[in-house]
Motif scaffolding. Structure first.
Motif, PDB file in Angstrom:
ATOM      1  N   CYS A  95      16.118  12.515  -7.378  1.00 24.94           N
ATOM      2  CA  CYS A  95      15.558  11.095  -6.903  1.00 24.94           C
ATOM      3  C   CYS A  95      14.436  11.224  -6.157  1.00 24.94           C
ATOM      4  N   ARG A  96      13.509  10.212  -6.333  1.00 25.71           N
ATOM      5  CA  ARG A  96      12.136  10.197  -5.267  1.00 25.71           C
ATOM      6  C   ARG A  96      12.092   8.643  -5.010  1.00 25.71           C
ATOM      7  N   PHE A  97      11.653   8.405  -3.822  1.00 25.95           N
ATOM      8  CA  PHE A  97      11.049   7.006  -3.621  1.00 25.95           C
ATOM      9  C   PHE A  97       9.361   6.926  -3.344  1.00 25.95           C
ATOM     10  N   ASP A  98       8.837   6.275  -4.404  1.00 24.71           N
ATOM     11  CA  ASP A  98       7.288   6.181  -4.316  1.00 24.71           C
ATOM     12  C   ASP A  98       6.817   4.743  -4.029  1.00 24.71           C
ATOM     13  N   VAL A  99       5.671   4.586  -3.242  1.00 24.24           N
ATOM     14  CA  VAL A  99       5.097   3.495  -3.228  1.00 24.24           C
ATOM     15  C   VAL A  99       3.842   3.378  -3.906  1.00 24.24           C
ATOM     16  N   ILE A 100       3.505   2.183  -4.641  1.00 25.25           N
ATOM     17  CA  ILE A 100       2.236   2.228  -5.007  1.00 25.25           C
ATOM     18  C   ILE A 100       1.449   0.945  -4.523  1.00 25.25           C
ATOM     19  N   GLY A 101       0.356   1.002  -3.642  1.00 25.49           N
ATOM     20  CA  GLY A 101      -0.440   0.022  -3.106  1.00 25.49           C
ATOM     21  C   GLY A 101      -1.253  -0.455  -4.177  1.00 25.49           C
ATOM     22  N   ILE A 102      -1.597  -1.425  -4.215  1.00 26.08           N
ATOM     23  CA  ILE A 102      -2.763  -2.058  -5.037  1.00 26.08           C
ATOM     24  C   ILE A 102      -3.520  -3.092  -4.255  1.00 26.08           C
ATOM     25  N   HIS A 103      -4.828  -2.884  -4.167  1.00 28.01           N
ATOM     26  CA  HIS A 103      -5.854  -3.928  -3.742  1.00 28.01           C
ATOM     27  C   HIS A 103      -6.673  -4.303  -4.894  1.00 28.01           C
ATOM     28  N   LEU A 104      -6.568  -5.815  -4.909  1.00 28.60           N
ATOM     29  CA  LEU A 104      -7.415  -6.510  -5.817  1.00 28.60           C
ATOM     30  C   LEU A 104      -8.392  -7.440  -5.280  1.00 28.60           C
ATOM     31  N   SER A 105      -9.279  -7.773  -6.009  1.00 30.16           N
ATOM     32  CA  SER A 105     -10.501  -8.478  -5.416  1.00 30.16           C
ATOM     33  C   SER A 105      -9.786  -9.954  -5.607  1.00 30.16           C
ATOM     34  N   SER A 106     -10.730 -10.816  -5.055  1.00 30.01           N
ATOM     35  CA  SER A 106     -10.249 -12.287  -5.130  1.00 30.01           C
ATOM     36  C   SER A 106     -10.129 -12.877  -6.644  1.00 30.01           C
ATOM     37  N   GLN A 107     -10.794 -12.210  -7.611  1.00 34.77           N
ATOM     38  CA  GLN A 107     -10.752 -12.532  -8.930  1.00 34.77           C
ATOM     39  C   GLN A 107      -9.437 -11.825  -9.512  1.00 34.77           C
ATOM     40  N   SER A 108      -8.679 -11.114  -8.864  1.00 33.78           N
ATOM     41  CA  SER A 108      -7.749 -10.075  -9.374  1.00 33.78           C
ATOM     42  C   SER A 108      -8.081  -8.956 -10.109  1.00 33.78           C
ATOM     43  N   LYS A 109      -9.421  -8.512  -9.866  1.00 36.59           N
ATOM     44  CA  LYS A 109      -9.536  -7.244 -10.534  1.00 36.59           C
ATOM     45  C   LYS A 109      -9.224  -6.013  -9.571  1.00 36.59           C
TER      46      LYS A 109
END
Length: 124
Positions: A95-109
């Protein structure tokens, strides 16, 4: 969670799923609930069962998204992961524990997606 935050979370999870599939991962579960907690994504990556926490933000005002995965959150994810392994009889799985961080623009891009493999160890 208000509608706007829910929409941002859903967009982030969709982007994370696409990212993981492009890497050849098999999606085993999404929004898996147990032990009064939830794991955003559970995937198979080769020999690993990977428990993935996805954090999505439209602003970096309070830091990068992945910084929101606190020790308390790690403990909760670990408890839910154990419940999943027990339910699926996967005690011998790597097993592994990953994290995905996502940064979106104000228009959700999508502005940035950062995938941190083995972001943390099992927490008790």
């Amino acid at each position: 969670m208000d509608r706007s935050r829910l929409d941002v979370a859903k967009i982030g999870e969709s982007l994370a799923v696409a990212h993981l599939k492009a890497r050849g991962c098999e999606i085993l579960a999404q929004n898996y609930r147990a032990m009064r907690g939830e794991i955003d994504l559970i995937v198979r990556d080769g020999q690993f069962i990977v428990f993935v926490e996805v954090k999505t933000r439209r602003s970096l005002k309070f830091g990068v998204p992945q910084a929101a995965v606190t020790k308390q959150k790690q403990k909760q994810i670990s408890k839910v992961a154990l419940a999943y392994l027990q339910a699926e009889n996967l005690w011998d799985a790597h097993c592994r524990f990953d994290v995905i961080g996502i940064h979106l623009s104000s228009q959700s891009k999508l502005l940035r997606l950062e995938h941190i493999e083995s972001a943390f160890e099992f927490q008790q």
